[in-house]
Structure formats: C-alpha cells, structure tokens
Design a protein around this motif. Structure first.
Motif, mmCIF file in Angstrom:
data_model
loop_
_atom_site.group_PDB
_atom_site.id
_atom_site.type_symbol
_atom_site.label_atom_id
_atom_site.label_comp_id
_atom_site.label_asym_id
_atom_site.label_seq_id
_atom_site.Cartn_x
_atom_site.Cartn_y
_atom_site.Cartn_z
ATOM 1 N N GLN A 233 0.802 -1.223 0.000
ATOM 2 C CA GLN A 233 0.000 0.000 0.000
ATOM 3 C C GLN A 233 0.832 1.268 0.000
ATOM 4 N N HIS A 234 2.048 1.191 0.494
ATOM 5 C CA HIS A 234 2.878 2.393 0.640
ATOM 6 C C HIS A 234 4.192 2.252 -0.120
ATOM 7 N N THR A 235 4.170 1.432 -1.161
ATOM 8 C CA THR A 235 5.379 1.171 -1.940
ATOM 9 C C THR A 235 5.132 1.518 -3.401
ATOM 10 N N ASN A 236 6.019 2.304 -3.956
ATOM 11 C CA ASN A 236 5.941 2.689 -5.362
ATOM 12 C C ASN A 236 6.974 1.875 -6.136
ATOM 13 N N ILE A 237 6.512 0.966 -6.991
ATOM 14 C CA ILE A 237 7.409 0.115 -7.773
ATOM 15 C C ILE A 237 7.614 0.739 -9.144
ATOM 16 N N LYS A 238 8.858 1.104 -9.424
ATOM 17 C CA LYS A 238 9.214 1.728 -10.699
ATOM 18 C C LYS A 238 9.871 0.685 -11.592
ATOM 19 N N LEU A 239 9.124 0.217 -12.610
ATOM 20 C CA LEU A 239 9.669 -0.754 -13.552
ATOM 21 C C LEU A 239 10.445 -0.035 -14.656
ATOM 22 N N ASN A 240 11.226 -0.821 -15.409
ATOM 23 C CA ASN A 240 12.056 -0.251 -16.483
ATOM 24 C C ASN A 240 12.950 0.876 -15.956
ATOM 25 N N SER A 241 13.456 0.688 -14.764
ATOM 26 C CA SER A 241 14.281 1.705 -14.112
ATOM 27 C C SER A 241 15.611 1.082 -13.679
ATOM 28 N N LYS A 242 16.539 1.018 -14.592
ATOM 29 C CA LYS A 242 17.839 0.439 -14.290
ATOM 30 C C LYS A 242 18.697 1.453 -13.538
ATOM 31 N N VAL A 243 19.207 1.038 -12.385
ATOM 32 C CA VAL A 243 20.064 1.917 -11.588
ATOM 33 C C VAL A 243 21.455 1.948 -12.207
ATOM 34 N N THR A 244 21.950 3.132 -12.453
ATOM 35 C CA THR A 244 23.248 3.277 -13.119
ATOM 36 C C THR A 244 24.312 3.918 -12.244
ATOM 37 N N GLN A 245 23.894 4.562 -11.141
ATOM 38 C CA GLN A 245 24.881 5.270 -10.319
ATOM 39 C C GLN A 245 24.403 5.362 -8.883
ATOM 40 N N LEU A 246 25.352 5.250 -7.954
ATOM 41 C CA LEU A 246 25.070 5.388 -6.527
ATOM 42 C C LEU A 246 26.097 6.320 -5.910
ATOM 43 N N ASP A 247 25.620 7.356 -5.229
ATOM 44 C CA ASP A 247 26.503 8.316 -4.564
ATOM 45 C C ASP A 247 25.989 8.562 -3.149
ATOM 46 N N ILE A 248 26.817 9.244 -2.369
ATOM 47 C CA ILE A 248 26.424 9.650 -1.013
ATOM 48 C C ILE A 248 26.537 11.167 -0.920
ATOM 49 N N ASP A 249 25.503 11.800 -0.392
ATOM 50 C CA ASP A 249 25.501 13.240 -0.154
ATOM 51 C C ASP A 249 25.083 13.468 1.288
ATOM 52 N N GLN A 252 22.531 11.078 3.029
ATOM 53 C CA GLN A 252 21.600 10.497 2.068
ATOM 54 C C GLN A 252 22.334 9.740 0.954
ATOM 55 N N TYR A 253 21.673 8.684 0.500
ATOM 56 C CA TYR A 253 22.138 7.960 -0.681
ATOM 57 C C TYR A 253 21.413 8.534 -1.895
ATOM 58 N N ILE A 254 22.168 8.812 -2.951
ATOM 59 C CA ILE A 254 21.600 9.348 -4.177
ATOM 60 C C ILE A 254 21.661 8.250 -5.237
ATOM 61 N N VAL A 255 20.501 7.823 -5.692
ATOM 62 C CA VAL A 255 20.399 6.747 -6.671
ATOM 63 C C VAL A 255 19.919 7.333 -7.989
ATOM 64 N N GLY A 260 17.190 8.890 -16.280
ATOM 65 C CA GLY A 260 17.460 10.256 -15.885
ATOM 66 C C GLY A 260 16.832 10.643 -14.562
ATOM 67 N N ASP A 261 16.156 9.692 -13.907
ATOM 68 C CA ASP A 261 15.537 9.969 -12.610
ATOM 69 C C ASP A 261 16.568 9.868 -11.498
ATOM 70 N N SER A 262 16.329 10.588 -10.408
ATOM 71 C CA SER A 262 17.217 10.580 -9.255
ATOM 72 C C SER A 262 16.382 10.441 -7.986
ATOM 73 N N TYR A 263 16.860 9.625 -7.065
ATOM 74 C CA TYR A 263 16.138 9.372 -5.814
ATOM 75 C C TYR A 263 17.093 9.564 -4.648
ATOM 76 N N ALA A 264 16.631 10.265 -3.610
ATOM 77 C CA ALA A 264 17.424 10.496 -2.412
ATOM 78 C C ALA A 264 16.740 9.829 -1.224
ATOM 79 N N ALA A 265 17.507 9.093 -0.449
ATOM 80 C CA ALA A 265 16.941 8.400 0.713
ATOM 81 C C ALA A 265 18.027 8.166 1.753
ATOM 82 N N GLY A 266 17.635 8.210 2.997
ATOM 83 C CA GLY A 266 18.582 7.923 4.066
ATOM 84 C C GLY A 266 18.764 6.440 4.300
ATOM 85 N N ASN A 267 17.903 5.627 3.666
ATOM 86 C CA ASN A 267 17.949 4.182 3.857
ATOM 87 C C ASN A 267 17.877 3.496 2.503
#
Length: 455
Positions: A233-249, A252-255, A260-267
């Motif tokens: 109920q509280h999960t957004n599943i993004k298909l056709n979304s290959k992760v190409t890069q992982l950084d730390i800011d 937060q983790y920057i995925v 061309g999408d970017s996601y920021a999360a502490g977990n």
C-alpha cells in the motif's frame, strides 16, 4: 507512521519481501527500482496452450518457515498444494533407479529395504552402515561437501545419492561446495551426536512423518510476487528503471537511473545480483566492490517439453530424476511436472522440464539444439515415440550463485567493509541462500535491520 524514505534496488522476491515487512513496521515512503518490465525476478509463470509453465522455481521447501509464513500472511492458503508423489529416481549408467526406501540424511532407517536394494554395491552398504564409527571433526573450519560425505559415508554415497540430491540447487561441484554455507546442520548433527546415524535415529524417535518437504501454488509461483505487488500500500514500484549510479551526499544515498531519474533516501536496500552490486558500490566502497568481485556464478538452461500421453509409462509416476555425479549427460535432472503437480497439463498430455548446464557443452547450444538434445534424452528414458508438441527454453546466464569453500568468510568480510554505512543493507541469493524461503528471509532481515533507521 514512519515517513522517512527508503529505496530498494530490485523487485525480485527479496526486494518485494523487504518492502512488505517494512510496511508492516509502519514505513510509508518506499520506492522499489526494477530494471525489467515486470516484478518477481526469477519467479515467472506462463499459461499457454493449457499448460502451466514455470520459468524459475516450481515449489519451495517448508522446513524453513519463511515462504509458507509469507504465503499465509498474504491469504494464499487455498493456493497451497502438495506434490502428488514423493517418488524420484537417480540416473546412473543411463538407467533410472530408485534409491532404497527409508534413507534419511543418507542414513538407512529401514535396514531390510536398504539391504535388499541393488542401488548401492555391497561394499558401499558396509561403508554406509559403519558411519557411526567415524569420529566427527570438532573444528569449525570449512570443508567441501564432498570431503564431508566421503569421509563419513564413502565415495559411492557421494556419487550416487548425496551429490546429485543435495548439491544441484547450488550449481557448484560438490568438491568445491562449502559445507558451512550450505549444509551446516550436517556438521552440527555429527558433532552433537557423534555421527549422523545416531542423530537421525534420535530424530526418527521424536518426529512424525510429513507428506512432503515441498509445496507449490495451484496457479503457479508467480501468484506470490503478484499478490505482494497488489497488497503493498505504501510502496511505489518503478519498472524499467535500471540503476546506473550510486553516490552519497551527507546522510543520504543518491540513486540515479538510466531514465534520468534521481532518488534520495537515508535508507537503502540493495537486492541486485553480485556483479551489479559490485559496480554500484565501487563509487562509495572500493573495498566492498573488490570483495563482491570474488563471488562466482554459473549458468543454466531450462527446456520444457510437452507430449501427448498415448500410454502411461511407469517411469512417469514420479517427480522426476537427478543424475549421478558420474553421469555426463546434457540433461542433469528432469522434473515430470504433470506427474508431480495437479493442474500443470491438460488431460492426455505430459509436461517435462529438463535442467541443463552442468555439462558445459549445453551452454554453447542454441535453442533448437537444446530442444533436440533434451528430447533425445527424454525419449530414451521414457520411451517417447513422437516429437514434442510445444517447447519453451529459459536461458539463465551467470544467474546461479556458487557457494564455494570459504564462502561465509567472504560474506563476513563484505558486511564488515560496509558496516560504517548507516542505513545501507545488502541482500541477495549470492550471500546466504538460493531457495525461495532464504530469499524471503533476507528481505525480512533487511527490513528488521532498518527498524532503527533515523526518522
């Protein structure tokens, strides 16, 4: 409710299970990134021409509770089915043979049936019956599955029974397979009771028999991930979304994805295969990335064939067979799906599944060659007269993790290399279990370990 964002990489059963258990803990901002156009990973069921085809696993073991617990949590009890039979064969010298009745953890529990059977030679029978006089090794040092079995039961037990029956799921030669990472219970039983024979006799006195250690789902294994997706109920599943890069800011983790999408999360929970996880972690932990590069995989092919059933072959009244270690056939094991499960084939039809890959020759074959080779071997074993009606080929390249001697030491080193990264969890079949219950448990444990994540 816990609104701090969590990103999960991979929508296989581990990633979906992690999302499910995070929601149960109250997390409400979860994003799952999946590069393929569907969720479920290796679990995929086809319904074609009246047949039910599994491209991945067709069942799960119930001696580990995680899969059946999740099935019940999802309200799928009515989907659970038992195999129609527990009978199976070992292919040895191009002949299908039944192991002696009453073998439990390689220990004979029906002495008369064991002695009457022609499955083992007399010298091997003598060796097996004297396992109780072999002293256990008290050291916790790792060793190969082959070394353990040969020391306790002899070479013939390894070649004809323990090797093909116990090690097939790990896609690793028995002489390289880590005992500590795959069957630590065998070592513990020998150490606690002095031998496996004594341990099994103790268990037989205190346990009750069950129909089978495996269960399936009436409408196919894909029912499990499909139901998970519907009930999150509280999960957004993004298909056709290959992760190409992982950084730390900062914290937060920057995925970033190929879209061309970017996601920021502490977990962040990573449930991708080892080679993909290696590439992503290189930017934040070269040490962990190097360790991941030492994990190895193997490949396999699955050929599924259907035939018209003109007359019932007695050899089909079984779940299938596995090949002895000494066999070099292209098909290493076969499952008679229409004999094993209800509802897999229309009346008057046979559904067979052939596993190939142990013999390297099969990995270089194209689909037509694989189908032809599988058909020839099945025809010889089951006296099939006609060509297959329908066929499917599933190619799993570098998809089967191998647990070689020293595997747990590498896993511990990897986790140590990542221990300073707050809010980061890694999971996957290359770490601690390739079966469905193990993968679900890894998702559960990753969710638990994020329970204390910062709000």
């Amino acid at each position: 409710m816990r609104n701090n964002p969590i990103v999960i990489l991979g929508a296989g059963i581990t990633g979906l299970s992690a999302a499910w258990y995070l929601e149960k803990q109250g997390f409400t901002d979860i994003t799952v990134l999946e590069e393929s156009p569907r969720a479920g990973g290796k679990i995929e069921t086809l319904h074609e021409h009246g047949f039910l085809i599994e491209k991945g696993p067709d069942s799960f073991i119930i001696t580990k509770p995680y899969a059946i617990d999740l099935v019940r949590e999802l309200g799928l009890e009515n989907e659970l089915i038992h195999p129609k039979t527990n009978r199976f064969f070992i292919l040895n010298k191009d002949k299908l043979s039944s192991p002696p009745k009453g073998l439990n953890m390689m220990v004979p529990t029906d002495l008369f049936a064991f002695l009457e059977s022609n499955f083992f030679s007399w010298s091997a029978k003598h060796r097996i019956l004297h396992e109780s006089v072999v002293l256990p090794r008290l050291s916790d040092d790792d060793e190969s599955f082959a070394d353990f079995i040969i020391r306790r039961f002899g070479q013939e037990m390894l070649d004809l029974y323990a090797g093909p029956l116990f090690t097939g799921i790990y896609a690793t030669p028995s002489e390289e397979l880590s005992l500590n990472a795959t069957f630590p219970v065998l070592k513990k039983m020998a150490q606690q009771y002095g031998s496996l024979t004594r341990a099994v006799k103790k268990q037989v006195q205190t346990s009750s028999k069950s129909r089978s250690s495996f269960m399936g789902l009436k409408n196919g294994m894909q029912t499990l991930p499909d139901t998970l997706v519907k009930k999150l109920q509280h999960t957004n599943i993004k298909l056709n979304s290959k992760v190409t890069q992982l950084d730390i800011d900062g914290l937060q983790y920057i995925v970033k994805t190929g879209n061309g999408d970017s996601y920021a999360a502490g977990n962040l929970i990573i449930t991708l295969p080892a080679h993909q996880t290696k590439q992503l972690l290189h930017s934040i932990s070269p040490q962990a990335s190097d360790i991941l590069g030492s994990f190895t995989t193997s490949s396999s092919r699955i050929v599924t064939l259907t035939y018209k059933k003109e007359k019932l072959n007695e050899n089909l009244l079984a779940t299938g067979y596995v090949s002895a270690e000494t066999e070099n056939n292209l098909v290493s094991s076969g499952t008679w799906l229409s004999s094993k499960w209800e509802g897999r084939a229309p009346d008057g039809h046979i559904l067979l599944r052939c596993f190939m890959g142990k013999n390297p020759q099969s990995l270089s074959m194209n689909n037509d060659q694989l189908i032809h080779a599988a058909h020839l071997e099945m025809s010889a074993l089951l006296n099939l007269k006609e060509a297959p009606e329908y066929y499917w080929v599933q190619r799993w390249d570098y998809a089967l993790p191998q647990y070689k001697v020293g595997h747990l030491e590498k896993v511990n080193a990897l986790r140590e290399a990542l221990s300073s990264f707050h809010g980061l969890q890694i999971s996957g079949s290359y770490l601690s279990g390739v079966g469905l219950p193990d993968c679900i448990n890894q998702g559960l444990q990753a969710a638990k370990n994020l329970n204390g994540a910062k709000e």
